[in-house]
Design a protein around this motif. Structure first.
Motif, mmCIF file in Angstrom:
data_model
loop_
_atom_site.group_PDB
_atom_site.id
_atom_site.type_symbol
_atom_site.label_atom_id
_atom_site.label_comp_id
_atom_site.label_asym_id
_atom_site.label_seq_id
_atom_site.Cartn_x
_atom_site.Cartn_y
_atom_site.Cartn_z
ATOM 1 N N PRO A 26 0.814 -1.230 0.000
ATOM 2 C CA PRO A 26 0.000 0.000 0.000
ATOM 3 C C PRO A 26 0.841 1.271 0.000
ATOM 4 O O PRO A 26 0.477 2.266 -0.638
ATOM 5 C CB PRO A 26 -0.834 -0.126 1.279
ATOM 6 N N TRP A 27 1.969 1.237 0.706
ATOM 7 C CA TRP A 27 2.855 2.400 0.701
ATOM 8 C C TRP A 27 3.479 2.589 -0.678
ATOM 9 O O TRP A 27 3.664 3.720 -1.142
ATOM 10 C CB TRP A 27 3.957 2.229 1.749
ATOM 11 N N LEU A 28 3.796 1.485 -1.330
ATOM 12 C CA LEU A 28 4.385 1.560 -2.669
ATOM 13 C C LEU A 28 3.418 2.219 -3.647
ATOM 14 O O LEU A 28 3.804 3.103 -4.423
ATOM 15 C CB LEU A 28 4.757 0.153 -3.145
ATOM 16 N N ARG A 29 2.162 1.809 -3.621
ATOM 17 C CA ARG A 29 1.177 2.399 -4.538
ATOM 18 C C ARG A 29 0.976 3.887 -4.250
ATOM 19 O O ARG A 29 0.823 4.696 -5.168
ATOM 20 C CB ARG A 29 -0.148 1.642 -4.431
ATOM 21 N N ARG B 268 3.614 10.533 -5.698
ATOM 22 C CA ARG B 268 4.932 11.167 -5.759
ATOM 23 C C ARG B 268 5.595 11.046 -7.130
ATOM 24 O O ARG B 268 6.425 11.887 -7.481
ATOM 25 C CB ARG B 268 5.857 10.541 -4.704
ATOM 26 N N LEU B 269 5.258 9.998 -7.866
ATOM 27 C CA LEU B 269 5.909 9.797 -9.158
ATOM 28 C C LEU B 269 5.017 10.196 -10.333
ATOM 29 O O LEU B 269 5.445 10.929 -11.227
ATOM 30 C CB LEU B 269 6.338 8.333 -9.308
ATOM 31 N N LEU C 78 18.064 9.820 -10.397
ATOM 32 C CA LEU C 78 17.186 9.730 -9.231
ATOM 33 C C LEU C 78 15.929 10.553 -9.473
ATOM 34 O O LEU C 78 15.998 11.747 -9.767
ATOM 35 C CB LEU C 78 17.917 10.239 -7.985
ATOM 36 N N ALA C 79 14.770 9.911 -9.342
ATOM 37 C CA ALA C 79 13.498 10.594 -9.589
ATOM 38 C C ALA C 79 12.898 11.173 -8.313
ATOM 39 O O ALA C 79 12.350 12.276 -8.321
ATOM 40 C CB ALA C 79 12.503 9.625 -10.234
#
Length: 326
Positions: free
Chosen positions: A8-11, A17-18, A86-87
């Motif tokens: 869930p944090w990844l999504r 953020r991306l 780095l993004a």
């Protein structure tokens, strides 16, 4: 790290953020596990009709890793080195939540055994020389200086590898051999104490961390988590044995490229200290083979692991000039 807890944090990281800041809110994307095995949690984010990202997650207590990645990105970008850009970095507002970094995904492919062309190996050598040409007066990770001397740091790592061999046990590495190996490593300490300049090193040059770029054919370096300032000779040992798969023709071309792009005095220093890191590489691989052996169950896998241990342990002894018992 539990992938289910990270998901869930990844999504949230990907979508807020991306994608959103880049005007891609609502764009379809896919989360893919890399083909090659990795220790760190890594996922590739493939975005429809757009460049993707490689996202890494870290435990909340590895906050220093975020700072290291930011400093590494700045060094690489300023020097114009071939590596992912780095993004973003993200520390969620919850103390125990995982930390994230994202790199822009490069278009290219890893080079398999037998696929190294001489021209590519030479470019790899020149590329690595470009990293090693960046120096500073203190050793340690890119974001700080080490608190121990360079000699103390190297000897501590060598001792750790030898203790791992002893602890994991093998009748083919007796106490006498281990003691002799430790004396050999320790004898290098006075020479390392005289170092006054340290090269930017990758420290993890395996095939999974090299990418042949589709657009230019350049060799790009992935996984910048271990960047630091130390001796480039360690990178050289990893490049020859791991990245180039011990291919003599590729190694010759690699050396030609490396020597052409490095100052002569630095080449002489690398050659003088290469035996230490050559032996260290094989001792590390021997210890790793014994570690993996504990998790193997089939006789074939156990035999293969033991054969790998023997190969690397004997090669370490040969570098040290010790009898191998063969």
């Amino acid at each position: 790290m539990n992938p289910d807890r990270i998901a869930p944090w990844l999504r949230r990281f990907v979508e807020r953020r991306l994608l959103a800041p880049r005007g891609m809110s609502g764009s379809p994307y896919r989360i893919v596990e890399p083909e090659r095995g990795v220790i760190t949690f890594v996922r590739l984010i493939e975005v429809q009709d757009a460049e993707g990202f490689a996202v890494r997650a870290y435990p909340f207590w590895r906050r220093r890793q975020i700072r290291r990645r930011q400093v590494s990105a700045r060094i690489v970008e300023q020097a114009g080195l071939a590596a992912p850009r780095l993004a973003d970095c993200w520390r969620p507002p919850v103390p125990w939540a995982p930390l994230f970094t994202a790199e822009e995904l490069l278009a290219g492919r890893h080079i398999a055994p037998g696929e190294w062309l001489a021209s590519e190996a030479e470019r790899f050598g020149r590329a690595l020389a470009g990293w090693h040409n960046i120096e500073r007066a203190a050793h340690g990770p890119v974001e700080s200086n080490a608190w121990r001397s360079f000699a103390q740091t190297l000897l501590a790592r060598a001792r750790h590898r030898l203790r791992a061999v002893r602890r994991r046990g093998s009748p083919d590495a007796g106490a006498g051999e281990l003691a002799e190996a430790w004396r050999w490593f320790r004898a290098w300490a006075p020479r390392f104490a005289r170092w006054d300049a340290f090269e930017l090193t990758h420290d993890k040059l395996n095939p999974g961390n090299l990418l042949r770029l589709d657009a230019t054919g350049e060799i790009a370096f992935l996984d910048l988590d271990t960047l630091g300032f130390a001796s480039g000779a360690k990178d050289l040992a990893q490049a020859i044995h791991d990245a180039l798969y011990d291919d003599p023709a590729a190694a010759d071309a690699f050396w030609q490229g490396y020597l052409a792009a490095r100052p002569a005095e630095r080449v002489r220093r690398a050659e003088a200290f290469y035996p230490f890191f050559h032996a260290y590489y094989h001792a590390s691989e021997a210890a790793a083979a014994l570690k993996r052996k504990k998790n193997l169950r089939t006789p074939e896998a156990l035999d293969a692991s033991h054969a790998k241990f023997l190969k690397h342990w004997r090669q370490a002894l040969e570098v040290m000039g010790k009898p191998t018992g063969q």
